[in-house]
Design an enzyme around this catalytic site. Structure first.
Site, PDB file in Angstrom:
ATOM      1  CE  LYS A  53       0.141  -0.634   4.888  1.00 45.59           C
ATOM      2  NZ  LYS A  53      -0.106  -1.629   5.879  1.00 45.59           N
ATOM      3  NE  ARG A  67      -6.269  -0.740  11.085  1.00 46.36           N
ATOM      4  CZ  ARG A  67      -5.068  -0.850  10.522  1.00 46.36           C
ATOM      5  NH1 ARG A  67      -4.219   0.156  10.609  1.00 46.36           N
ATOM      6  NH2 ARG A  67      -4.709  -1.923   9.872  1.00 46.36           N
ATOM      7  CG  HIS A 127      -3.234  -5.478  11.489  1.00 49.61           C
ATOM      8  ND1 HIS A 127      -2.092  -5.956  10.869  1.00 49.61           N
ATOM      9  CD2 HIS A 127      -3.062  -4.138  11.573  1.00 49.61           C
ATOM     10  CE1 HIS A 127      -1.278  -4.942  10.601  1.00 49.61           C
ATOM     11  NE2 HIS A 127      -1.842  -3.834  11.021  1.00 49.61           N
ATOM     12  NE  ARG A 162      -2.068  -8.800   6.926  1.00 45.24           N
ATOM     13  CZ  ARG A 162      -2.750  -9.190   8.004  1.00 45.24           C
ATOM     14  NH1 ARG A 162      -3.455 -10.313   7.959  1.00 45.24           N
ATOM     15  NH2 ARG A 162      -2.761  -8.465   9.094  1.00 45.24           N
ATOM     16  CE1 TYR A 181      12.744  31.753   3.860  1.00 45.81           C
ATOM     17  CE2 TYR A 181      12.916  29.374   3.603  1.00 45.81           C
ATOM     18  CZ  TYR A 181      12.634  30.625   3.080  1.00 45.81           C
ATOM     19  OH  TYR A 181      12.250  30.730   1.776  1.00 45.81           O
ATOM     20  CB  CYS A 219      14.278  25.740   2.328  1.00 45.44           C
ATOM     21  SG  CYS A 219      15.566  26.742   3.074  1.00 45.44           S
ATOM     22  CG  MET A 220       8.510  23.582  -0.133  1.00 40.70           C
ATOM     23  SD  MET A 220       7.225  24.570  -0.898  1.00 40.70           S
ATOM     24  CE  MET A 220       6.514  25.407   0.502  1.00 40.70           C
ATOM     25  CG  ASP A 221      11.390  24.118  -3.143  1.00 44.51           C
ATOM     26  OD1 ASP A 221      10.517  23.258  -3.298  1.00 44.51           O
ATOM     27  OD2 ASP A 221      11.147  25.335  -2.977  1.00 44.51           O
TER      28      ASP A 221
HETATM   29  C1  LIG Z   1       0.549  -2.408   6.519  1.00 39.44           C
HETATM   30  C2  LIG Z   1      -0.005  -3.687   6.949  1.00 39.44           C
HETATM   31  C3  LIG Z   1       0.822  -4.801   7.124  1.00 39.44           C
HETATM   32  C4  LIG Z   1       2.324  -4.739   7.004  1.00 39.44           C
HETATM   33  O1  LIG Z   1       2.895  -4.063   8.105  1.00 39.44           O
HETATM   34  P1  LIG Z   1       4.483  -3.913   8.241  1.00 39.44           P
HETATM   35  O2  LIG Z   1       4.699  -3.437   9.617  1.00 39.44           O
HETATM   36  O3  LIG Z   1       4.888  -2.880   7.241  1.00 39.44           O
HETATM   37  O4  LIG Z   1       5.047  -5.226   7.944  1.00 39.44           O
HETATM   38  C5  LIG Z   1       0.202  -6.007   7.420  1.00 39.44           C
HETATM   39  N1  LIG Z   1      -1.143  -6.095   7.549  1.00 39.44           N
HETATM   40  C6  LIG Z   1      -1.955  -5.033   7.413  1.00 39.44           C
HETATM   41  C7  LIG Z   1      -3.422  -5.179   7.579  1.00 39.44           C
HETATM   42  C8  LIG Z   1      -1.418  -3.790   7.125  1.00 39.44           C
HETATM   43  O5  LIG Z   1      -2.218  -2.735   6.992  1.00 39.44           O
END
Ligand SMILES: *Cc1c(COP(=O)(O)O)cnc(C)c1O
Length: 380
Positions: free
Chosen positions: A45, A143, A172, A228, A272, A319-321
């Site tokens: 993601k 969540r 999770h 995951r 700045y 700075c920004m850039d």
């Molecule tokens: C982002 C995410 C992971 C992976 O987490 P990491 O700490 O980057 O390994 C696994 N499961 C879910 C549901 C996530 O949102």
């Protein structure tokens, strides 16, 4: 990067994110072997944690990665449009209006409540399609997902769904990155308890998945049928203490070049707010990267960069850039010299963990912060 733009034809400023796809492949294989025979769902993601969604997905699936996980359906559709055909699960809560797109693109759906599952069933029925569903059990992160202690209703509802294939069930971890794993073990127990529903009724067990990177490294019992990992694919540890469990290779380097050199007289304020005053006559170089690229302003007067194999401090406000670097009264640097902000140069290395500590955040945020105006350049 934006192919519609003619500016891709002209020489760009030298700031770039270098993404080492060979390292990504090696980290994938290391995690896969560590958790075998569990399958791998690569979590990519947020533009693959900033590294570029499609390029990373292509390399991972080329390596045989079983499936991919993203947060939003837009990300999943981008992957399908790029020709990625492995299962893709969207984790973020679903919005009813998107359900047809999930079905059209063959994307796996998270069912996190009875009403969501009913919506999915209804959408599949009216569209004449079968939905691929993963049931989401909340074992203690509060969540999305149905509470583990009231999950039976959702599980029973699956028995009434004629148009859904229950391909997975997941939970999770909230605290797997901490040294103390006691809450993670409680969460795993709760999840396993929920899974007894299938055994008690002799129903086929869907693919069980729970382990993020930290749990993959440290909690073997949590690997179940599929892991995951996200951040560890990119060679970055969620916390430094996790380094000991598996060697990984950093995938990303952030690089730029010296664009300006000047001598700053003792007592002169730099950038700045004059938050840094030269303590002596010194040489200061300017680098064309700033917080507008995702290089946190909180790193002002805190971080270092590498030039000619030496570590030098960022001085004054970012700075920004642009940002300024003090190379000292005798430091040598010329316009065009490579500047490494994350990564290795000579024998020195600046890690993502180092920047995360300086900012006071986690490595995930450092990786995802890099703005899209920084081109991703792929090697390997
Ligand atoms: C982002 C995410 C992971 C992976 O987490 P990491 O700490 O980057 O390994 C696994 N499961 C879910 C549901 C996530 O949102």
């Amino acid at each position: 990067m934006r192919p519609e733009s003619q500016i891709t034809q002209i020489p760009r400023r030298p700031t770039l994110m270098e993404v080492n796809l060979t390292a990504l492949a090696q980290n994938y294989r290391a995690l896969r072997d560590h958790a075998a025979p569990a399958k791998v769902m690569a979590m990519i993601k947020a533009n693959a944690y900033g590294h570029g969604l499609v390029s990373c997905a292509q390399r991972l699936t080329h390596e045989g990665c079983y499936s991919l996980g993203v947060a939003f359906i837009e990300e999943a559709i981008e992957l399908r449009q790029a020709g990625i055909s492995v299962p893709i699960l969207v984790f973020g809560g679903i919005f009813g209006a998107q359900l047809k797109s999930y079905l059209d693109y063959g994307i796996d759906i998270s069912a996190s409540s009875i009403s969501k599952l009913q919506q999915i069933e209804e959408a599949a029925r009216t569209n004449g399609k079968r939905a691929r569903v993963h049931l989401e059990i909340d074992s203690g992160i509060e969540r999305t997902g149905v509470h583990h202690y009231s999950s039976t209703g959702l599980l029973e509802e699956t028995l009434r769904c004629q148009h859904c294939d229950i391909v997975g069930i997941f939970s999770h971890f909230a605290r797997a990155d901490e040294e103390d794993l006691s809450f993670s073990k409680i969460q795993l127990e709760r999840f396993l308890e929920t899974l007894r529903f299938f055994e008690q009724r002799s129903l086929p067990m869907p693919i069980r998945h729970m382990a993020n990177s930290a749990a993959t490294l440290r909690l073997k019992e949590s690997h179940l049928d599929m892991i995951r990992p996200g951040i560890c694919l990119f060679g970055v540890y969620p916390e430094v203490h996790l380094q000991q469990y598996l060697p990984l290779i950093p995938v990303m380097s952030l690089k730029s070049s010296v664009v300006y050199f000047k001598v700053v007289k003792k007592g002169s304020g730099v950038s700045y707010g004059h938050r840094w005053i030269a303590p002596q006559d010194t040489r200061v170089v300017t680098v064309p990267i700033g917080y507008g690229d995702g290089y946190f302003r909180l790193l002002s007067n805190r971080s270092s960069v590498l030039i000619r194999g030496h570590r030098y401090p960022v001085v004054g406000n970012v700075c920004m850039d642009q940002l300024m670097v003090d190379i000292g009264p005798n430091g040598e640097a010329y316009n065009g010299d490579e500047v490494v902000l994350v990564g290795a140069q000579g024998n020195e290395r600046i890690s993502v963990n180092e920047l995360a500590d300086l900012v006071g955040t986690i490595t995930h945020e450092i990786l995802t912060a890099t703005n899209l105006r920084v081109p991703r350049v792929y090697i390997g």
